[in-house]
Design a protein around this motif. Structure first.
Motif, PDB file in Angstrom:
ATOM      1  N   UNK A  38      29.262  20.325 -17.623  1.00 25.83           N
ATOM      2  CA  UNK A  38      30.487  19.819 -17.008  1.00 25.83           C
ATOM      3  C   UNK A  38      31.650  20.060 -17.951  1.00 25.83           C
ATOM      4  N   UNK A  44      30.095  18.872 -12.197  1.00 26.18           N
ATOM      5  CA  UNK A  44      28.869  19.336 -12.860  1.00 26.18           C
ATOM      6  C   UNK A  44      28.344  20.613 -12.210  1.00 26.18           C
ATOM      7  N   UNK A  88      24.925  17.302 -19.178  1.00 27.85           N
ATOM      8  CA  UNK A  88      24.309  16.147 -18.535  1.00 27.85           C
ATOM      9  C   UNK A  88      22.845  16.423 -18.249  1.00 27.85           C
ATOM     10  N   UNK A  98      17.469  10.572  -5.161  1.00 26.77           N
ATOM     11  CA  UNK A  98      18.384  10.146  -6.200  1.00 26.77           C
ATOM     12  C   UNK A  98      18.150  10.951  -7.466  1.00 26.77           C
ATOM     13  N   UNK A  99      19.246  11.382  -8.055  1.00 28.50           N
ATOM     14  CA  UNK A  99      19.229  11.952  -9.380  1.00 28.50           C
ATOM     15  C   UNK A  99      19.757  10.879 -10.325  1.00 28.50           C
ATOM     16  N   UNK A 101      21.338  10.377 -13.905  1.00 22.89           N
ATOM     17  CA  UNK A 101      22.005  11.152 -14.940  1.00 22.89           C
ATOM     18  C   UNK A 101      22.127  10.350 -16.224  1.00 22.89           C
ATOM     19  N   UNK A 102      22.068  11.061 -17.338  1.00 22.63           N
ATOM     20  CA  UNK A 102      22.451  10.475 -18.605  1.00 22.63           C
ATOM     21  C   UNK A 102      23.968  10.464 -18.735  1.00 22.63           C
ATOM     22  N   UNK A 103      24.454   9.919 -19.845  1.00 23.33           N
ATOM     23  CA  UNK A 103      25.902   9.822 -20.049  1.00 23.33           C
ATOM     24  C   UNK A 103      26.504  11.131 -20.524  1.00 23.33           C
ATOM     25  N   UNK A 104      25.638  12.085 -20.894  1.00 16.91           N
ATOM     26  CA  UNK A 104      26.125  13.392 -21.311  1.00 16.91           C
ATOM     27  C   UNK A 104      26.319  13.509 -22.811  1.00 16.91           C
TER      28      UNK A 104
ATOM     29  N   UNK B  35      28.431  10.534  -5.382  1.00 17.53           N
ATOM     30  CA  UNK B  35      28.212   9.973  -6.706  1.00 17.53           C
ATOM     31  C   UNK B  35      29.526   9.375  -7.206  1.00 17.53           C
ATOM     32  N   UNK B  37      31.460   8.671 -10.845  1.00 13.51           N
ATOM     33  CA  UNK B  37      31.417   8.978 -12.271  1.00 13.51           C
ATOM     34  C   UNK B  37      32.569   8.277 -12.980  1.00 13.51           C
ATOM     35  N   UNK B  40      33.631   8.914 -19.169  1.00  8.92           N
ATOM     36  CA  UNK B  40      32.676   8.950 -20.271  1.00  8.92           C
ATOM     37  C   UNK B  40      31.244   8.669 -19.876  1.00  8.92           C
ATOM     38  N   UNK B  41      30.984   8.598 -18.586  1.00  8.27           N
ATOM     39  CA  UNK B  41      29.635   8.316 -18.093  1.00  8.27           C
ATOM     40  C   UNK B  41      29.111   9.475 -17.262  1.00  8.27           C
ATOM     41  N   UNK B  42      27.813   9.453 -17.004  1.00 10.76           N
ATOM     42  CA  UNK B  42      27.256  10.429 -16.089  1.00 10.76           C
ATOM     43  C   UNK B  42      27.439   9.958 -14.655  1.00 10.76           C
ATOM     44  N   UNK B  43      27.300  10.856 -13.698  1.00  8.94           N
ATOM     45  CA  UNK B  43      27.408  10.465 -12.290  1.00  8.94           C
ATOM     46  C   UNK B  43      26.344   9.442 -11.916  1.00  8.94           C
ATOM     47  N   UNK B  45      24.444   7.703  -8.576  1.00 10.23           N
ATOM     48  CA  UNK B  45      24.179   7.903  -7.156  1.00 10.23           C
ATOM     49  C   UNK B  45      24.742   6.762  -6.324  1.00 10.23           C
ATOM     50  N   UNK B  91      32.328  12.020  -6.694  1.00 14.24           N
ATOM     51  CA  UNK B  91      31.827  13.377  -6.516  1.00 14.24           C
ATOM     52  C   UNK B  91      30.981  13.462  -5.255  1.00 14.24           C
TER      53      UNK B  91
END
Lengths: 111, 113
Positions: A38, A44, A88, A98-99, A101-104, B35, B37, B40-43, B45, B91
């Motif tokens: 991203x 992303x 990510x 559902x996916x 995600x981590x915080x990246x 999603x 977001x 500073x975080x990930x997306x 759901x 998103x």
């Protein structure tokens, strides 16, 4: 609670070096694993997927999965400044849509 | 279309105002995802549609959030009585079927003041 953990960084590597990005996940039922890139202010973009233990290579990218350790990583060889982005990690159970995600991890490749 | 299109790109809402965010998925894509977001975080759901059917809405944070896809194409995410914690990028992603092959839109950045 399904958790995906990543070191937020920032991670800085010189141009041409190998960048190593790591991710751990809490749900042993997870079956599918993904790395997204991203760029700042952008959406992303999927760069790698991996479903079985071991390594998967695609060009300069290698994904590594170890389900026993609940660990997935991404290696970027010959890093380029254009690789500078947030990476990510995402996991999916395959039983749902559902996916998680981590915080990246923010990566900067220094010219 | 060529990709997933979201509108507006940016939205500033006063606290308490209702907002509607639009997603135009890639033509023919059956699956559609929303999603959230935060900075500073990930997306995270929110919800999933297969055609017009909303099969999973477990990620919607409160009953102020509502999503629809009445004709199995365009989707709208509505947030009622917006609050500051709703500020985030929303998103939308679509795929033919497999969520692993979803393409993301550019997102709508919502700021609640």
């Amino acid at each position: 609670q399904k958790e995906v953990e990543q070191n937020s960084g920032p991670l800085s590597v010189p141009e041409g070096a190998i960048a190593s990005l790591n991710c751990t996940y809490s749900d042993r039922g997870s079956q599918s694993f993904f790395w997204y890139r991203q760029y700042s202010g952008k959406s992303p973009e999927l760069i790698m997927s991996i479903y079985s233990n071991g390594d998967k290579e695609d060009g300069r990218f290698t994904a590594q999965l170890n389900k026993a350790s609940q660990y997935v990583s991404l290696l970027i060889r010959d890093s380029q400044p254009s690789d500078s982005a947030t990476y990510l990690c995402a996991v999916n159970e395959n039983t749902g849509n559902q996916f998680y995600f981590g915080t990246g991890t923010s990566l900067t490749v220094i010219p | 279309g060529a990709g997933v299109s979201q509108s507006p790109r940016y939205k500033v809402a006063k606290r308490g105002q209702d907002v509607a965010l639009r997603c135009d998925p890639i033509s023919g894509h059956v699956s559609l995802f929303w999603y959230q977001q935060a900075l500073g975080q990930g997306p995270e759901f929110l919800t999933y549609f297969q055609n017009e059917a909303q099969l999973d809405k477990s990620g919607l944070p409160s009953d102020r959030f509502f999503a629809e896809r009445p004709e199995g194409s365009v989707s709208t995410l509505k947030i009622q009585r917006t609050q500051q914690e709703d500020s985030a990028v929303y998103l939308c992603a679509s795929s033919l079927y497999d969520p692993a092959e979803a393409f993301f839109g550019q997102g709508t950045r919502l700021t609640v003041v």
